[in-house]
Design an enzyme around this catalytic site. Structure first.
Site, short mmCIF file in Angstrom:
data_model
loop_
_atom_site.label_atom_id
_atom_site.label_comp_id
_atom_site.label_asym_id
_atom_site.label_seq_id
_atom_site.Cartn_x
_atom_site.Cartn_y
_atom_site.Cartn_z
N SER A 39 3.62 -18.26 58.33
CA SER A 39 3.05 -18.51 57.01
C SER A 39 1.58 -18.78 57.17
O SER A 39 1.19 -19.56 58.03
CB SER A 39 3.65 -19.76 56.36
OG SER A 39 5.00 -19.59 56.13
N HIS B 240 -8.17 -20.92 52.46
CA HIS B 240 -9.07 -21.30 51.37
C HIS B 240 -10.49 -21.18 51.92
O HIS B 240 -10.82 -21.79 52.95
CB HIS B 240 -8.81 -22.73 50.92
CG HIS B 240 -7.45 -22.91 50.31
ND1 HIS B 240 -7.16 -22.49 49.05
CD2 HIS B 240 -6.31 -23.46 50.81
CE1 HIS B 240 -5.89 -22.77 48.77
NE2 HIS B 240 -5.34 -23.36 49.82
N HIS C 107 -2.76 -15.53 50.96
CA HIS C 107 -1.48 -16.07 51.47
C HIS C 107 -0.71 -14.91 52.08
O HIS C 107 -0.69 -13.81 51.52
CB HIS C 107 -0.70 -16.68 50.30
CG HIS C 107 0.77 -16.78 50.55
ND1 HIS C 107 1.69 -15.95 49.93
CD2 HIS C 107 1.48 -17.61 51.35
CE1 HIS C 107 2.91 -16.27 50.35
NE2 HIS C 107 2.82 -17.25 51.21
N HIS D 103 -4.43 -4.13 47.92
CA HIS D 103 -3.22 -3.42 47.48
C HIS D 103 -3.03 -2.10 48.23
O HIS D 103 -1.91 -1.75 48.62
CB HIS D 103 -3.27 -3.17 45.97
CG HIS D 103 -2.74 -4.31 45.16
ND1 HIS D 103 -1.40 -4.47 44.89
CD2 HIS D 103 -3.36 -5.37 44.60
CE1 HIS D 103 -1.22 -5.58 44.18
NE2 HIS D 103 -2.40 -6.15 43.98
N GLY E 83 13.87 -31.69 53.84
CA GLY E 83 13.42 -32.44 55.01
C GLY E 83 12.67 -31.63 56.04
O GLY E 83 12.64 -31.99 57.22
#
Lengths: 292, 292
Positions: free
Chosen positions: A113, A117, A127, A162, A275
């Site tokens: 992931s 910024h 992202h 894109h 968690g």
């Protein structure tokens, strides 16, 4: 090879692919930090710092963990890349929501992931995420989306972003780009503002065509498309100068980013309620954000 | 008086009480802005600006609305006070979750909500809310809680805040303070951080003893306790000077405040998912926040 060996081999290759992608992305981003000569170049170039996080052991068994790579630089105000490889057993409630997990709730998952910024309001935030989940079945999920601070000035960035994703999609499935672009537009939307998070990209989940090699190649191709195009977008925008007003607008856009991630992003909501490592999940938060 | 007249009278008195409380709070806060002589006193004193928001009409019928009062000042970096009075009909899903609404889904509600984020990191942020909801039954909810930026330096603030609320509670029910203080601690808690939002206060909901006058008096008393104690806390702290480091810590605490409100606050989640005025709901967002 036995079925178990095949499965084991696939897990190893996936984790290795995600880690290699992470290493190449980090190297590219550090190169960009070094070559920067525009606004804020009086600061030292950023370097990634890595931090390992472990999941609590379950019944004395290793449950996996991950490595968070974080850089705070003069181009990348804050960029986090987290690679996790975990295993365990879904709770009965969770198992109901995951294909084939009701029969056997054991799972294995590996993911990468990334959220960036940027210092320069003229460079879009981004992202990217890829994941492979294995229960009694196995599937891929992920995608990438671009969040320009000034939509009207980022037409070229959005177009090229894109186009790169479309090339990766087209090489693996004729309808992938259309389906995954729409999925992205639907997913990265703020209903309470009635506005999209940004300029879109692609999003896919539970992707399993029955041909693991093909699906693995597709997921890998999405990662490489990101590695190809986002550095180009950063290099193109990072030399443009900006004003206090541009910065203010950027911080307000980041407020919207926070709203999406905390209110609507299913990954964030799910992770925090089950968690997972809070710091790793909330590395997506901007370093600073504003609200009116 | 007929039952309908009694009900109508109660609604009018509640709304009037919330509006009067709002006016008195705003007057106090503006007085504090004017008298400030510490850090940032070179800026002009803040003044509240009011903005009316209407709910979309339902079947051609007025569904109510509210007035948002917002001030951005030199003591109060951002403070919003929203008073809304709305009416309508619960959706079938909502009606199931609200006492007595399944028989008759019509509702009327009036509320005052306040959130203050302060310039001075030595002055705690604060939240206060009171609401009266009428279906075929009627009940009060609300509370107030204090969020110091430096818990260890705000022992006196927290003590006095709790003492004021305790006095209001004790005058109306011997067990109110203990029950509502615990409820507050449970509610304003961030499970993903395993930390409380702040120093607590009181929280109560669906409060209906069967004696409307008594319950109305209690809700009003909570508002007056807030009006009494919070200005004292502000005046005590606002002359203390602060450093960049204090400010950084304040902005990180505000990041936690954002996390609570967007991830866990049921009012925010409910409001944004049921089409309430987004600006009025998100007036609770800090003007600026940080994440590491």
């Amino acid at each position: 090879m036995t079925a178990a060996t095949v499965l084991d081999d696939r897990k190893k290759r996936t984790q290795a692919a995600f880690e290699e992608l992470r290493d190449r992305i980090c190297a590219q981003f550090e190169a960009i930090e070094r070559e920067h000569s525009g606004q804020l170049s009086e600061l030292a170039p950023g370097r990634f710092e890595r931090k390992r996080h472990e999941r609590p052991r379950v019944d004395g068994k290793d449950a996996g963990g991950g490595v968070m790579s974080l850089m705070k630089g003069r181009v990348f105000e804050k960029v986090g890349v987290n690679v996790s490889t975990v295993n365990g057993r879904f709770s009965p409630e969770m198992a109901k929501t995951v294909p084939s997990a009701e029969q056997n709730p054991d799972f294995w998952a590996s993911s990468i992931s990334l959220v960036a910024h940027m210092q320069n309001p003229h460079v879009p935030a981004v992202h990217m995420n890829l994941r492979h989940l294995v229960t009694t079945e196995g599937w891929f999920g992920g995608g990438a989306d671009l969040t320009p601070m000034f939509m009207e000035q980022s037409v070229e960035d959005a177009r090229d972003f894109h186009a790169a994703l479309k090339r990766a999609c087209d090489a693996h499935g004729a309808d992938y780009y259309d389906r995954f672009r729409k999925w992205c537009d639907e997913y990265f939307f703020l209903p309470h503002r009635n506005e999209p998070r940004g300029a879109g990209g692609i999003f896919f989940d539970r992707h399993n065509t029955g041909d693991w090699e093909k699906d693995f190649a597709f997921a890998t191709a999405v990662g490489l498309a990101f590695l190809d195009i986002y550095p180009q977008i950063v290099r193109r925008g990072m030399s443009r100068s900006w004003t206090e007003e541009d910065r203010d607008r950027q911080l307000l856009r980041r407020g919207r980013y926070v709203e999406f991630n905390l209110l609507w992003d299913r990954g964030t909501q799910f992770g925090l309620r089950t968690g997972h490592n809070t710091d790793a999940i909330l590395m997506s938060m901007p370093p600073v954000a504003r609200w009116t």
